[in-house]
Design a protein around this motif. Sequence first.
Motif, short mmCIF file in Angstrom:
data_model
loop_
_atom_site.label_atom_id
_atom_site.label_comp_id
_atom_site.label_asym_id
_atom_site.label_seq_id
_atom_site.Cartn_x
_atom_site.Cartn_y
_atom_site.Cartn_z
N ILE A 216 0.83 -1.21 0.00
CA ILE A 216 0.00 0.00 0.00
C ILE A 216 0.87 1.27 0.00
N LYS A 217 2.14 1.06 0.31
CA LYS A 217 3.18 2.12 0.23
C LYS A 217 3.10 3.21 1.29
N GLU A 218 1.98 3.89 1.43
CA GLU A 218 1.93 4.89 2.50
C GLU A 218 0.55 4.97 3.16
N ALA A 238 -4.17 -6.08 8.89
CA ALA A 238 -2.91 -5.72 8.24
C ALA A 238 -1.80 -6.70 8.56
N SER A 239 -0.75 -6.61 7.76
CA SER A 239 0.48 -7.33 8.08
C SER A 239 1.26 -6.49 9.10
N ARG A 240 2.30 -7.06 9.62
CA ARG A 240 3.01 -6.41 10.73
C ARG A 240 3.62 -5.04 10.41
N GLN A 253 -3.33 -6.44 13.65
CA GLN A 253 -2.27 -7.22 13.01
C GLN A 253 -2.63 -8.71 13.00
N VAL A 254 -2.42 -9.33 11.85
CA VAL A 254 -2.67 -10.77 11.70
C VAL A 254 -1.32 -11.48 11.60
N GLY A 255 -1.17 -12.56 12.32
CA GLY A 255 0.06 -13.33 12.18
C GLY A 255 0.56 -13.89 13.49
N SER A 257 2.67 -12.94 15.63
CA SER A 257 2.71 -12.04 16.78
C SER A 257 1.48 -11.13 16.79
N GLY A 258 0.48 -11.49 16.03
CA GLY A 258 -0.78 -10.75 16.03
C GLY A 258 -1.93 -11.70 16.27
N GLN A 259 -3.05 -11.44 15.66
CA GLN A 259 -4.23 -12.30 15.85
C GLN A 259 -4.24 -13.47 14.86
N ILE A 271 0.26 -8.01 0.21
CA ILE A 271 0.92 -8.77 1.30
C ILE A 271 1.72 -9.90 0.65
N SER A 272 3.01 -10.01 1.02
CA SER A 272 3.85 -10.99 0.32
C SER A 272 3.52 -12.44 0.71
N GLY A 273 3.11 -12.63 2.00
CA GLY A 273 2.81 -14.00 2.45
C GLY A 273 3.97 -14.62 3.20
N ILE A 275 5.89 -16.33 6.24
CA ILE A 275 5.37 -17.42 7.08
C ILE A 275 4.70 -16.90 8.34
N GLN A 276 5.27 -15.81 8.92
CA GLN A 276 4.68 -15.27 10.16
C GLN A 276 3.29 -14.68 9.90
N HIS A 277 3.04 -14.27 8.68
CA HIS A 277 1.69 -13.79 8.35
C HIS A 277 0.77 -14.99 8.08
N ASN A 295 5.06 -14.42 -8.23
CA ASN A 295 5.74 -15.44 -7.42
C ASN A 295 5.60 -15.19 -5.91
N ALA A 296 4.80 -14.24 -5.52
CA ALA A 296 4.63 -13.96 -4.08
C ALA A 296 4.08 -15.20 -3.37
N PRO A 297 4.66 -15.57 -2.23
CA PRO A 297 4.22 -16.79 -1.53
C PRO A 297 2.74 -16.79 -1.13
C1 LIG Z 1 9.39 -12.91 15.14
C2 LIG Z 1 8.63 -12.31 13.99
C3 LIG Z 1 7.27 -12.19 14.11
C4 LIG Z 1 6.52 -11.66 13.05
N1 LIG Z 1 5.18 -11.56 13.18
C5 LIG Z 1 4.45 -11.14 12.13
C6 LIG Z 1 3.02 -11.09 12.19
O1 LIG Z 1 2.41 -11.40 13.21
N2 LIG Z 1 2.35 -10.67 11.10
C7 LIG Z 1 2.97 -10.31 9.94
O2 LIG Z 1 2.27 -9.95 8.98
N3 LIG Z 1 4.31 -10.32 9.85
C8 LIG Z 1 5.07 -10.70 10.92
N4 LIG Z 1 6.42 -10.69 10.82
C9 LIG Z 1 7.05 -10.03 9.66
C10 LIG Z 1 7.10 -10.91 8.44
O3 LIG Z 1 8.29 -11.67 8.45
C11 LIG Z 1 7.10 -10.04 7.16
O4 LIG Z 1 8.18 -9.15 7.21
C12 LIG Z 1 5.81 -9.27 6.94
O5 LIG Z 1 4.69 -10.12 7.04
C13 LIG Z 1 5.82 -8.62 5.55
O6 LIG Z 1 4.71 -7.80 5.42
P1 LIG Z 1 4.13 -7.47 3.99
O7 LIG Z 1 3.76 -8.70 3.28
O8 LIG Z 1 3.08 -6.43 4.18
O9 LIG Z 1 5.36 -6.72 3.29
P2 LIG Z 1 6.35 -7.19 2.14
O10 LIG Z 1 6.96 -8.50 2.46
O11 LIG Z 1 7.24 -6.03 1.88
O12 LIG Z 1 5.39 -7.43 0.89
C14 LIG Z 1 4.74 -6.41 0.18
C15 LIG Z 1 4.06 -7.09 -0.99
O13 LIG Z 1 3.33 -6.11 -1.70
C16 LIG Z 1 3.46 -6.37 -3.09
N5 LIG Z 1 3.24 -5.09 -3.78
C17 LIG Z 1 4.01 -3.99 -3.75
N6 LIG Z 1 3.44 -3.00 -4.47
C18 LIG Z 1 2.28 -3.51 -4.98
C19 LIG Z 1 1.27 -2.99 -5.81
N7 LIG Z 1 1.30 -1.72 -6.25
N8 LIG Z 1 0.23 -3.78 -6.13
C20 LIG Z 1 0.17 -5.06 -5.68
N9 LIG Z 1 1.10 -5.61 -4.89
C21 LIG Z 1 2.15 -4.84 -4.53
C22 LIG Z 1 4.87 -6.89 -3.25
O14 LIG Z 1 4.98 -7.66 -4.44
C23 LIG Z 1 5.04 -7.69 -2.01
O15 LIG Z 1 4.70 -9.06 -2.21
C24 LIG Z 1 7.18 -11.22 11.87
C25 LIG Z 1 8.57 -11.35 11.77
C26 LIG Z 1 9.27 -11.89 12.81
C27 LIG Z 1 10.76 -12.04 12.66
#
Ligand SMILES: Cc1cc2nc3c(=O)[nH]c(=O)nc-3n(C[C@H](O)[C@H](O)[C@H](O)COP(=O)(O)OP(=O)(O)OC[C@H]3O[C@@H](n4cnc5c(N)ncnc54)[C@H](O)[C@@H]3O)c2cc1C
Length: 327
Positions: A216-218, A238-240, A253-255, A257-259, A271-273, A275-277, A295-297
């Motif tokens: 979502i960027k900002e 949301a992701s973390r 927060q889902v995951g 360390s969240g719900q 959301i990339s996917g 494992i913690q999410h 290729n996002a997980p």
């Molecule tokens: C101990 C520990 C606990 C954690 N607990 C949690 C937890 O509870 N929950 C959690 O979520 N994470 C947790 N994390 C963090 C987790 O490892 C990831 O860093 C986090 O989930 C990534 O969030 P994200 O997918 O939003 O961001 P990113 O991994 O940065 O992914 C962003 C995604 O957006 C996509 N994207 C970008 N721009 C666009 C666009 N314009 N249109 C469409 N897609 C786009 C990208 O391709 C990418 O796949 C934890 C980590 C640790 C080490």
Amino acid sequence: MSGILVVLEHRGGAYNRMSWEALAAGQQIASASGQPLSAAIVGNDLEALSGELASKKLDKGYRVEHALLKDYTADGYVLALEQLVKKLEPEFVVLPHTYQVRDFAPRLAARFGQVLLADLIGLRKDGDNFVFVRQLFQGKLNADYRHPGSRPCFLSVQAGAFRAESLEAGSASVESFAPQLDASSIRSKPDAPFREAAQTVDLGSAPIIVSVGRGIKEQDNLPMVEELAQALGGEIAASRPICDNGWLPMERQVGSSGQTVSPKLYLAIGISGAIQHLVGMKGSKTVVAINKDENAPIFEVADYGIVGDLFDIVPALTEAVKKAKGA
Ligand SMILES: Cc1cc2nc3c(=O)[nH]c(=O)nc-3n(C[C@H](O)[C@H](O)[C@H](O)COP(=O)(O)OP(=O)(O)OC[C@H]3O[C@@H](n4cnc5c(N)ncnc54)[C@H](O)[C@@H]3O)c2cc1C
């Protein structure tokens, strides 16, 4: 020893949703093994909770009631449930993996010289025995466990792993069970309830969740996703990184360390996917992922994947939902 005893959790006159998931696990063991199923609630003056319990398919319900059980204490619950387990002699004792259960259930199991097989995500019959599945290494591996030793076998089930909607209805009698309790054996004084009760949003029981990630960027772009959530009648999550940035409150927060959530529909937007999410949402019935990286997980757990730019797709989807709803 025979039978299955499920211990249900309640607060403020209502059952915890995870209780029904634990009962669903209990029904699964009962139907696979042909053993009778009972369920218990613990507290004081539980009459009002009897009706809902009696409407489920089980052989018997128990209200474990005592004035000293009015407020939760680990000492009180262990002493009371120990007496019920000794009376019923079940082969399996099944509990929801809540904070409260984590607090008292290992001690209850230890009273019987047993361990607690905690946080199960599945079970299956294997010959005369059962195999229980737990996750290891933040959900990277699933491990099979057997309990070949003496009984009872104590189990707790992960939120979302068993579906409350699959519960079979029935008509059971619910009777009162009065444990022998002494005030001197309850050493702890109940304090404020667990943090989860203070949350203003219970994502765990939301049927539709629209979840947003770093794509979502900002923060200024969030209203676009909130509009979609509103159109669908869903909760925003949301992701973390989104919560770490303070763009949405931590309780969304889902995951790991969240719900942990298990809605009918989980929309993962940008959301990339990681494992913690995934460990927090993979119990969702239908997952729709929008991501520009094919290729996002997240696509590995998605039922429907949309590869593209969320800034094009989300407004179009909102428009389509509004149109379909005639709004
Ligand atoms: C101990 C520990 C606990 C954690 N607990 C949690 C937890 O509870 N929950 C959690 O979520 N994470 C947790 N994390 C963090 C987790 O490892 C990831 O860093 C986090 O989930 C990534 O969030 P994200 O997918 O939003 O961001 P990113 O991994 O940065 O992914 C962003 C995604 O957006 C996509 N994207 C970008 N721009 C666009 C666009 N314009 N249109 C469409 N897609 C786009 C990208 O391709 C990418 O796949 C934890 C980590 C640790 C080490």
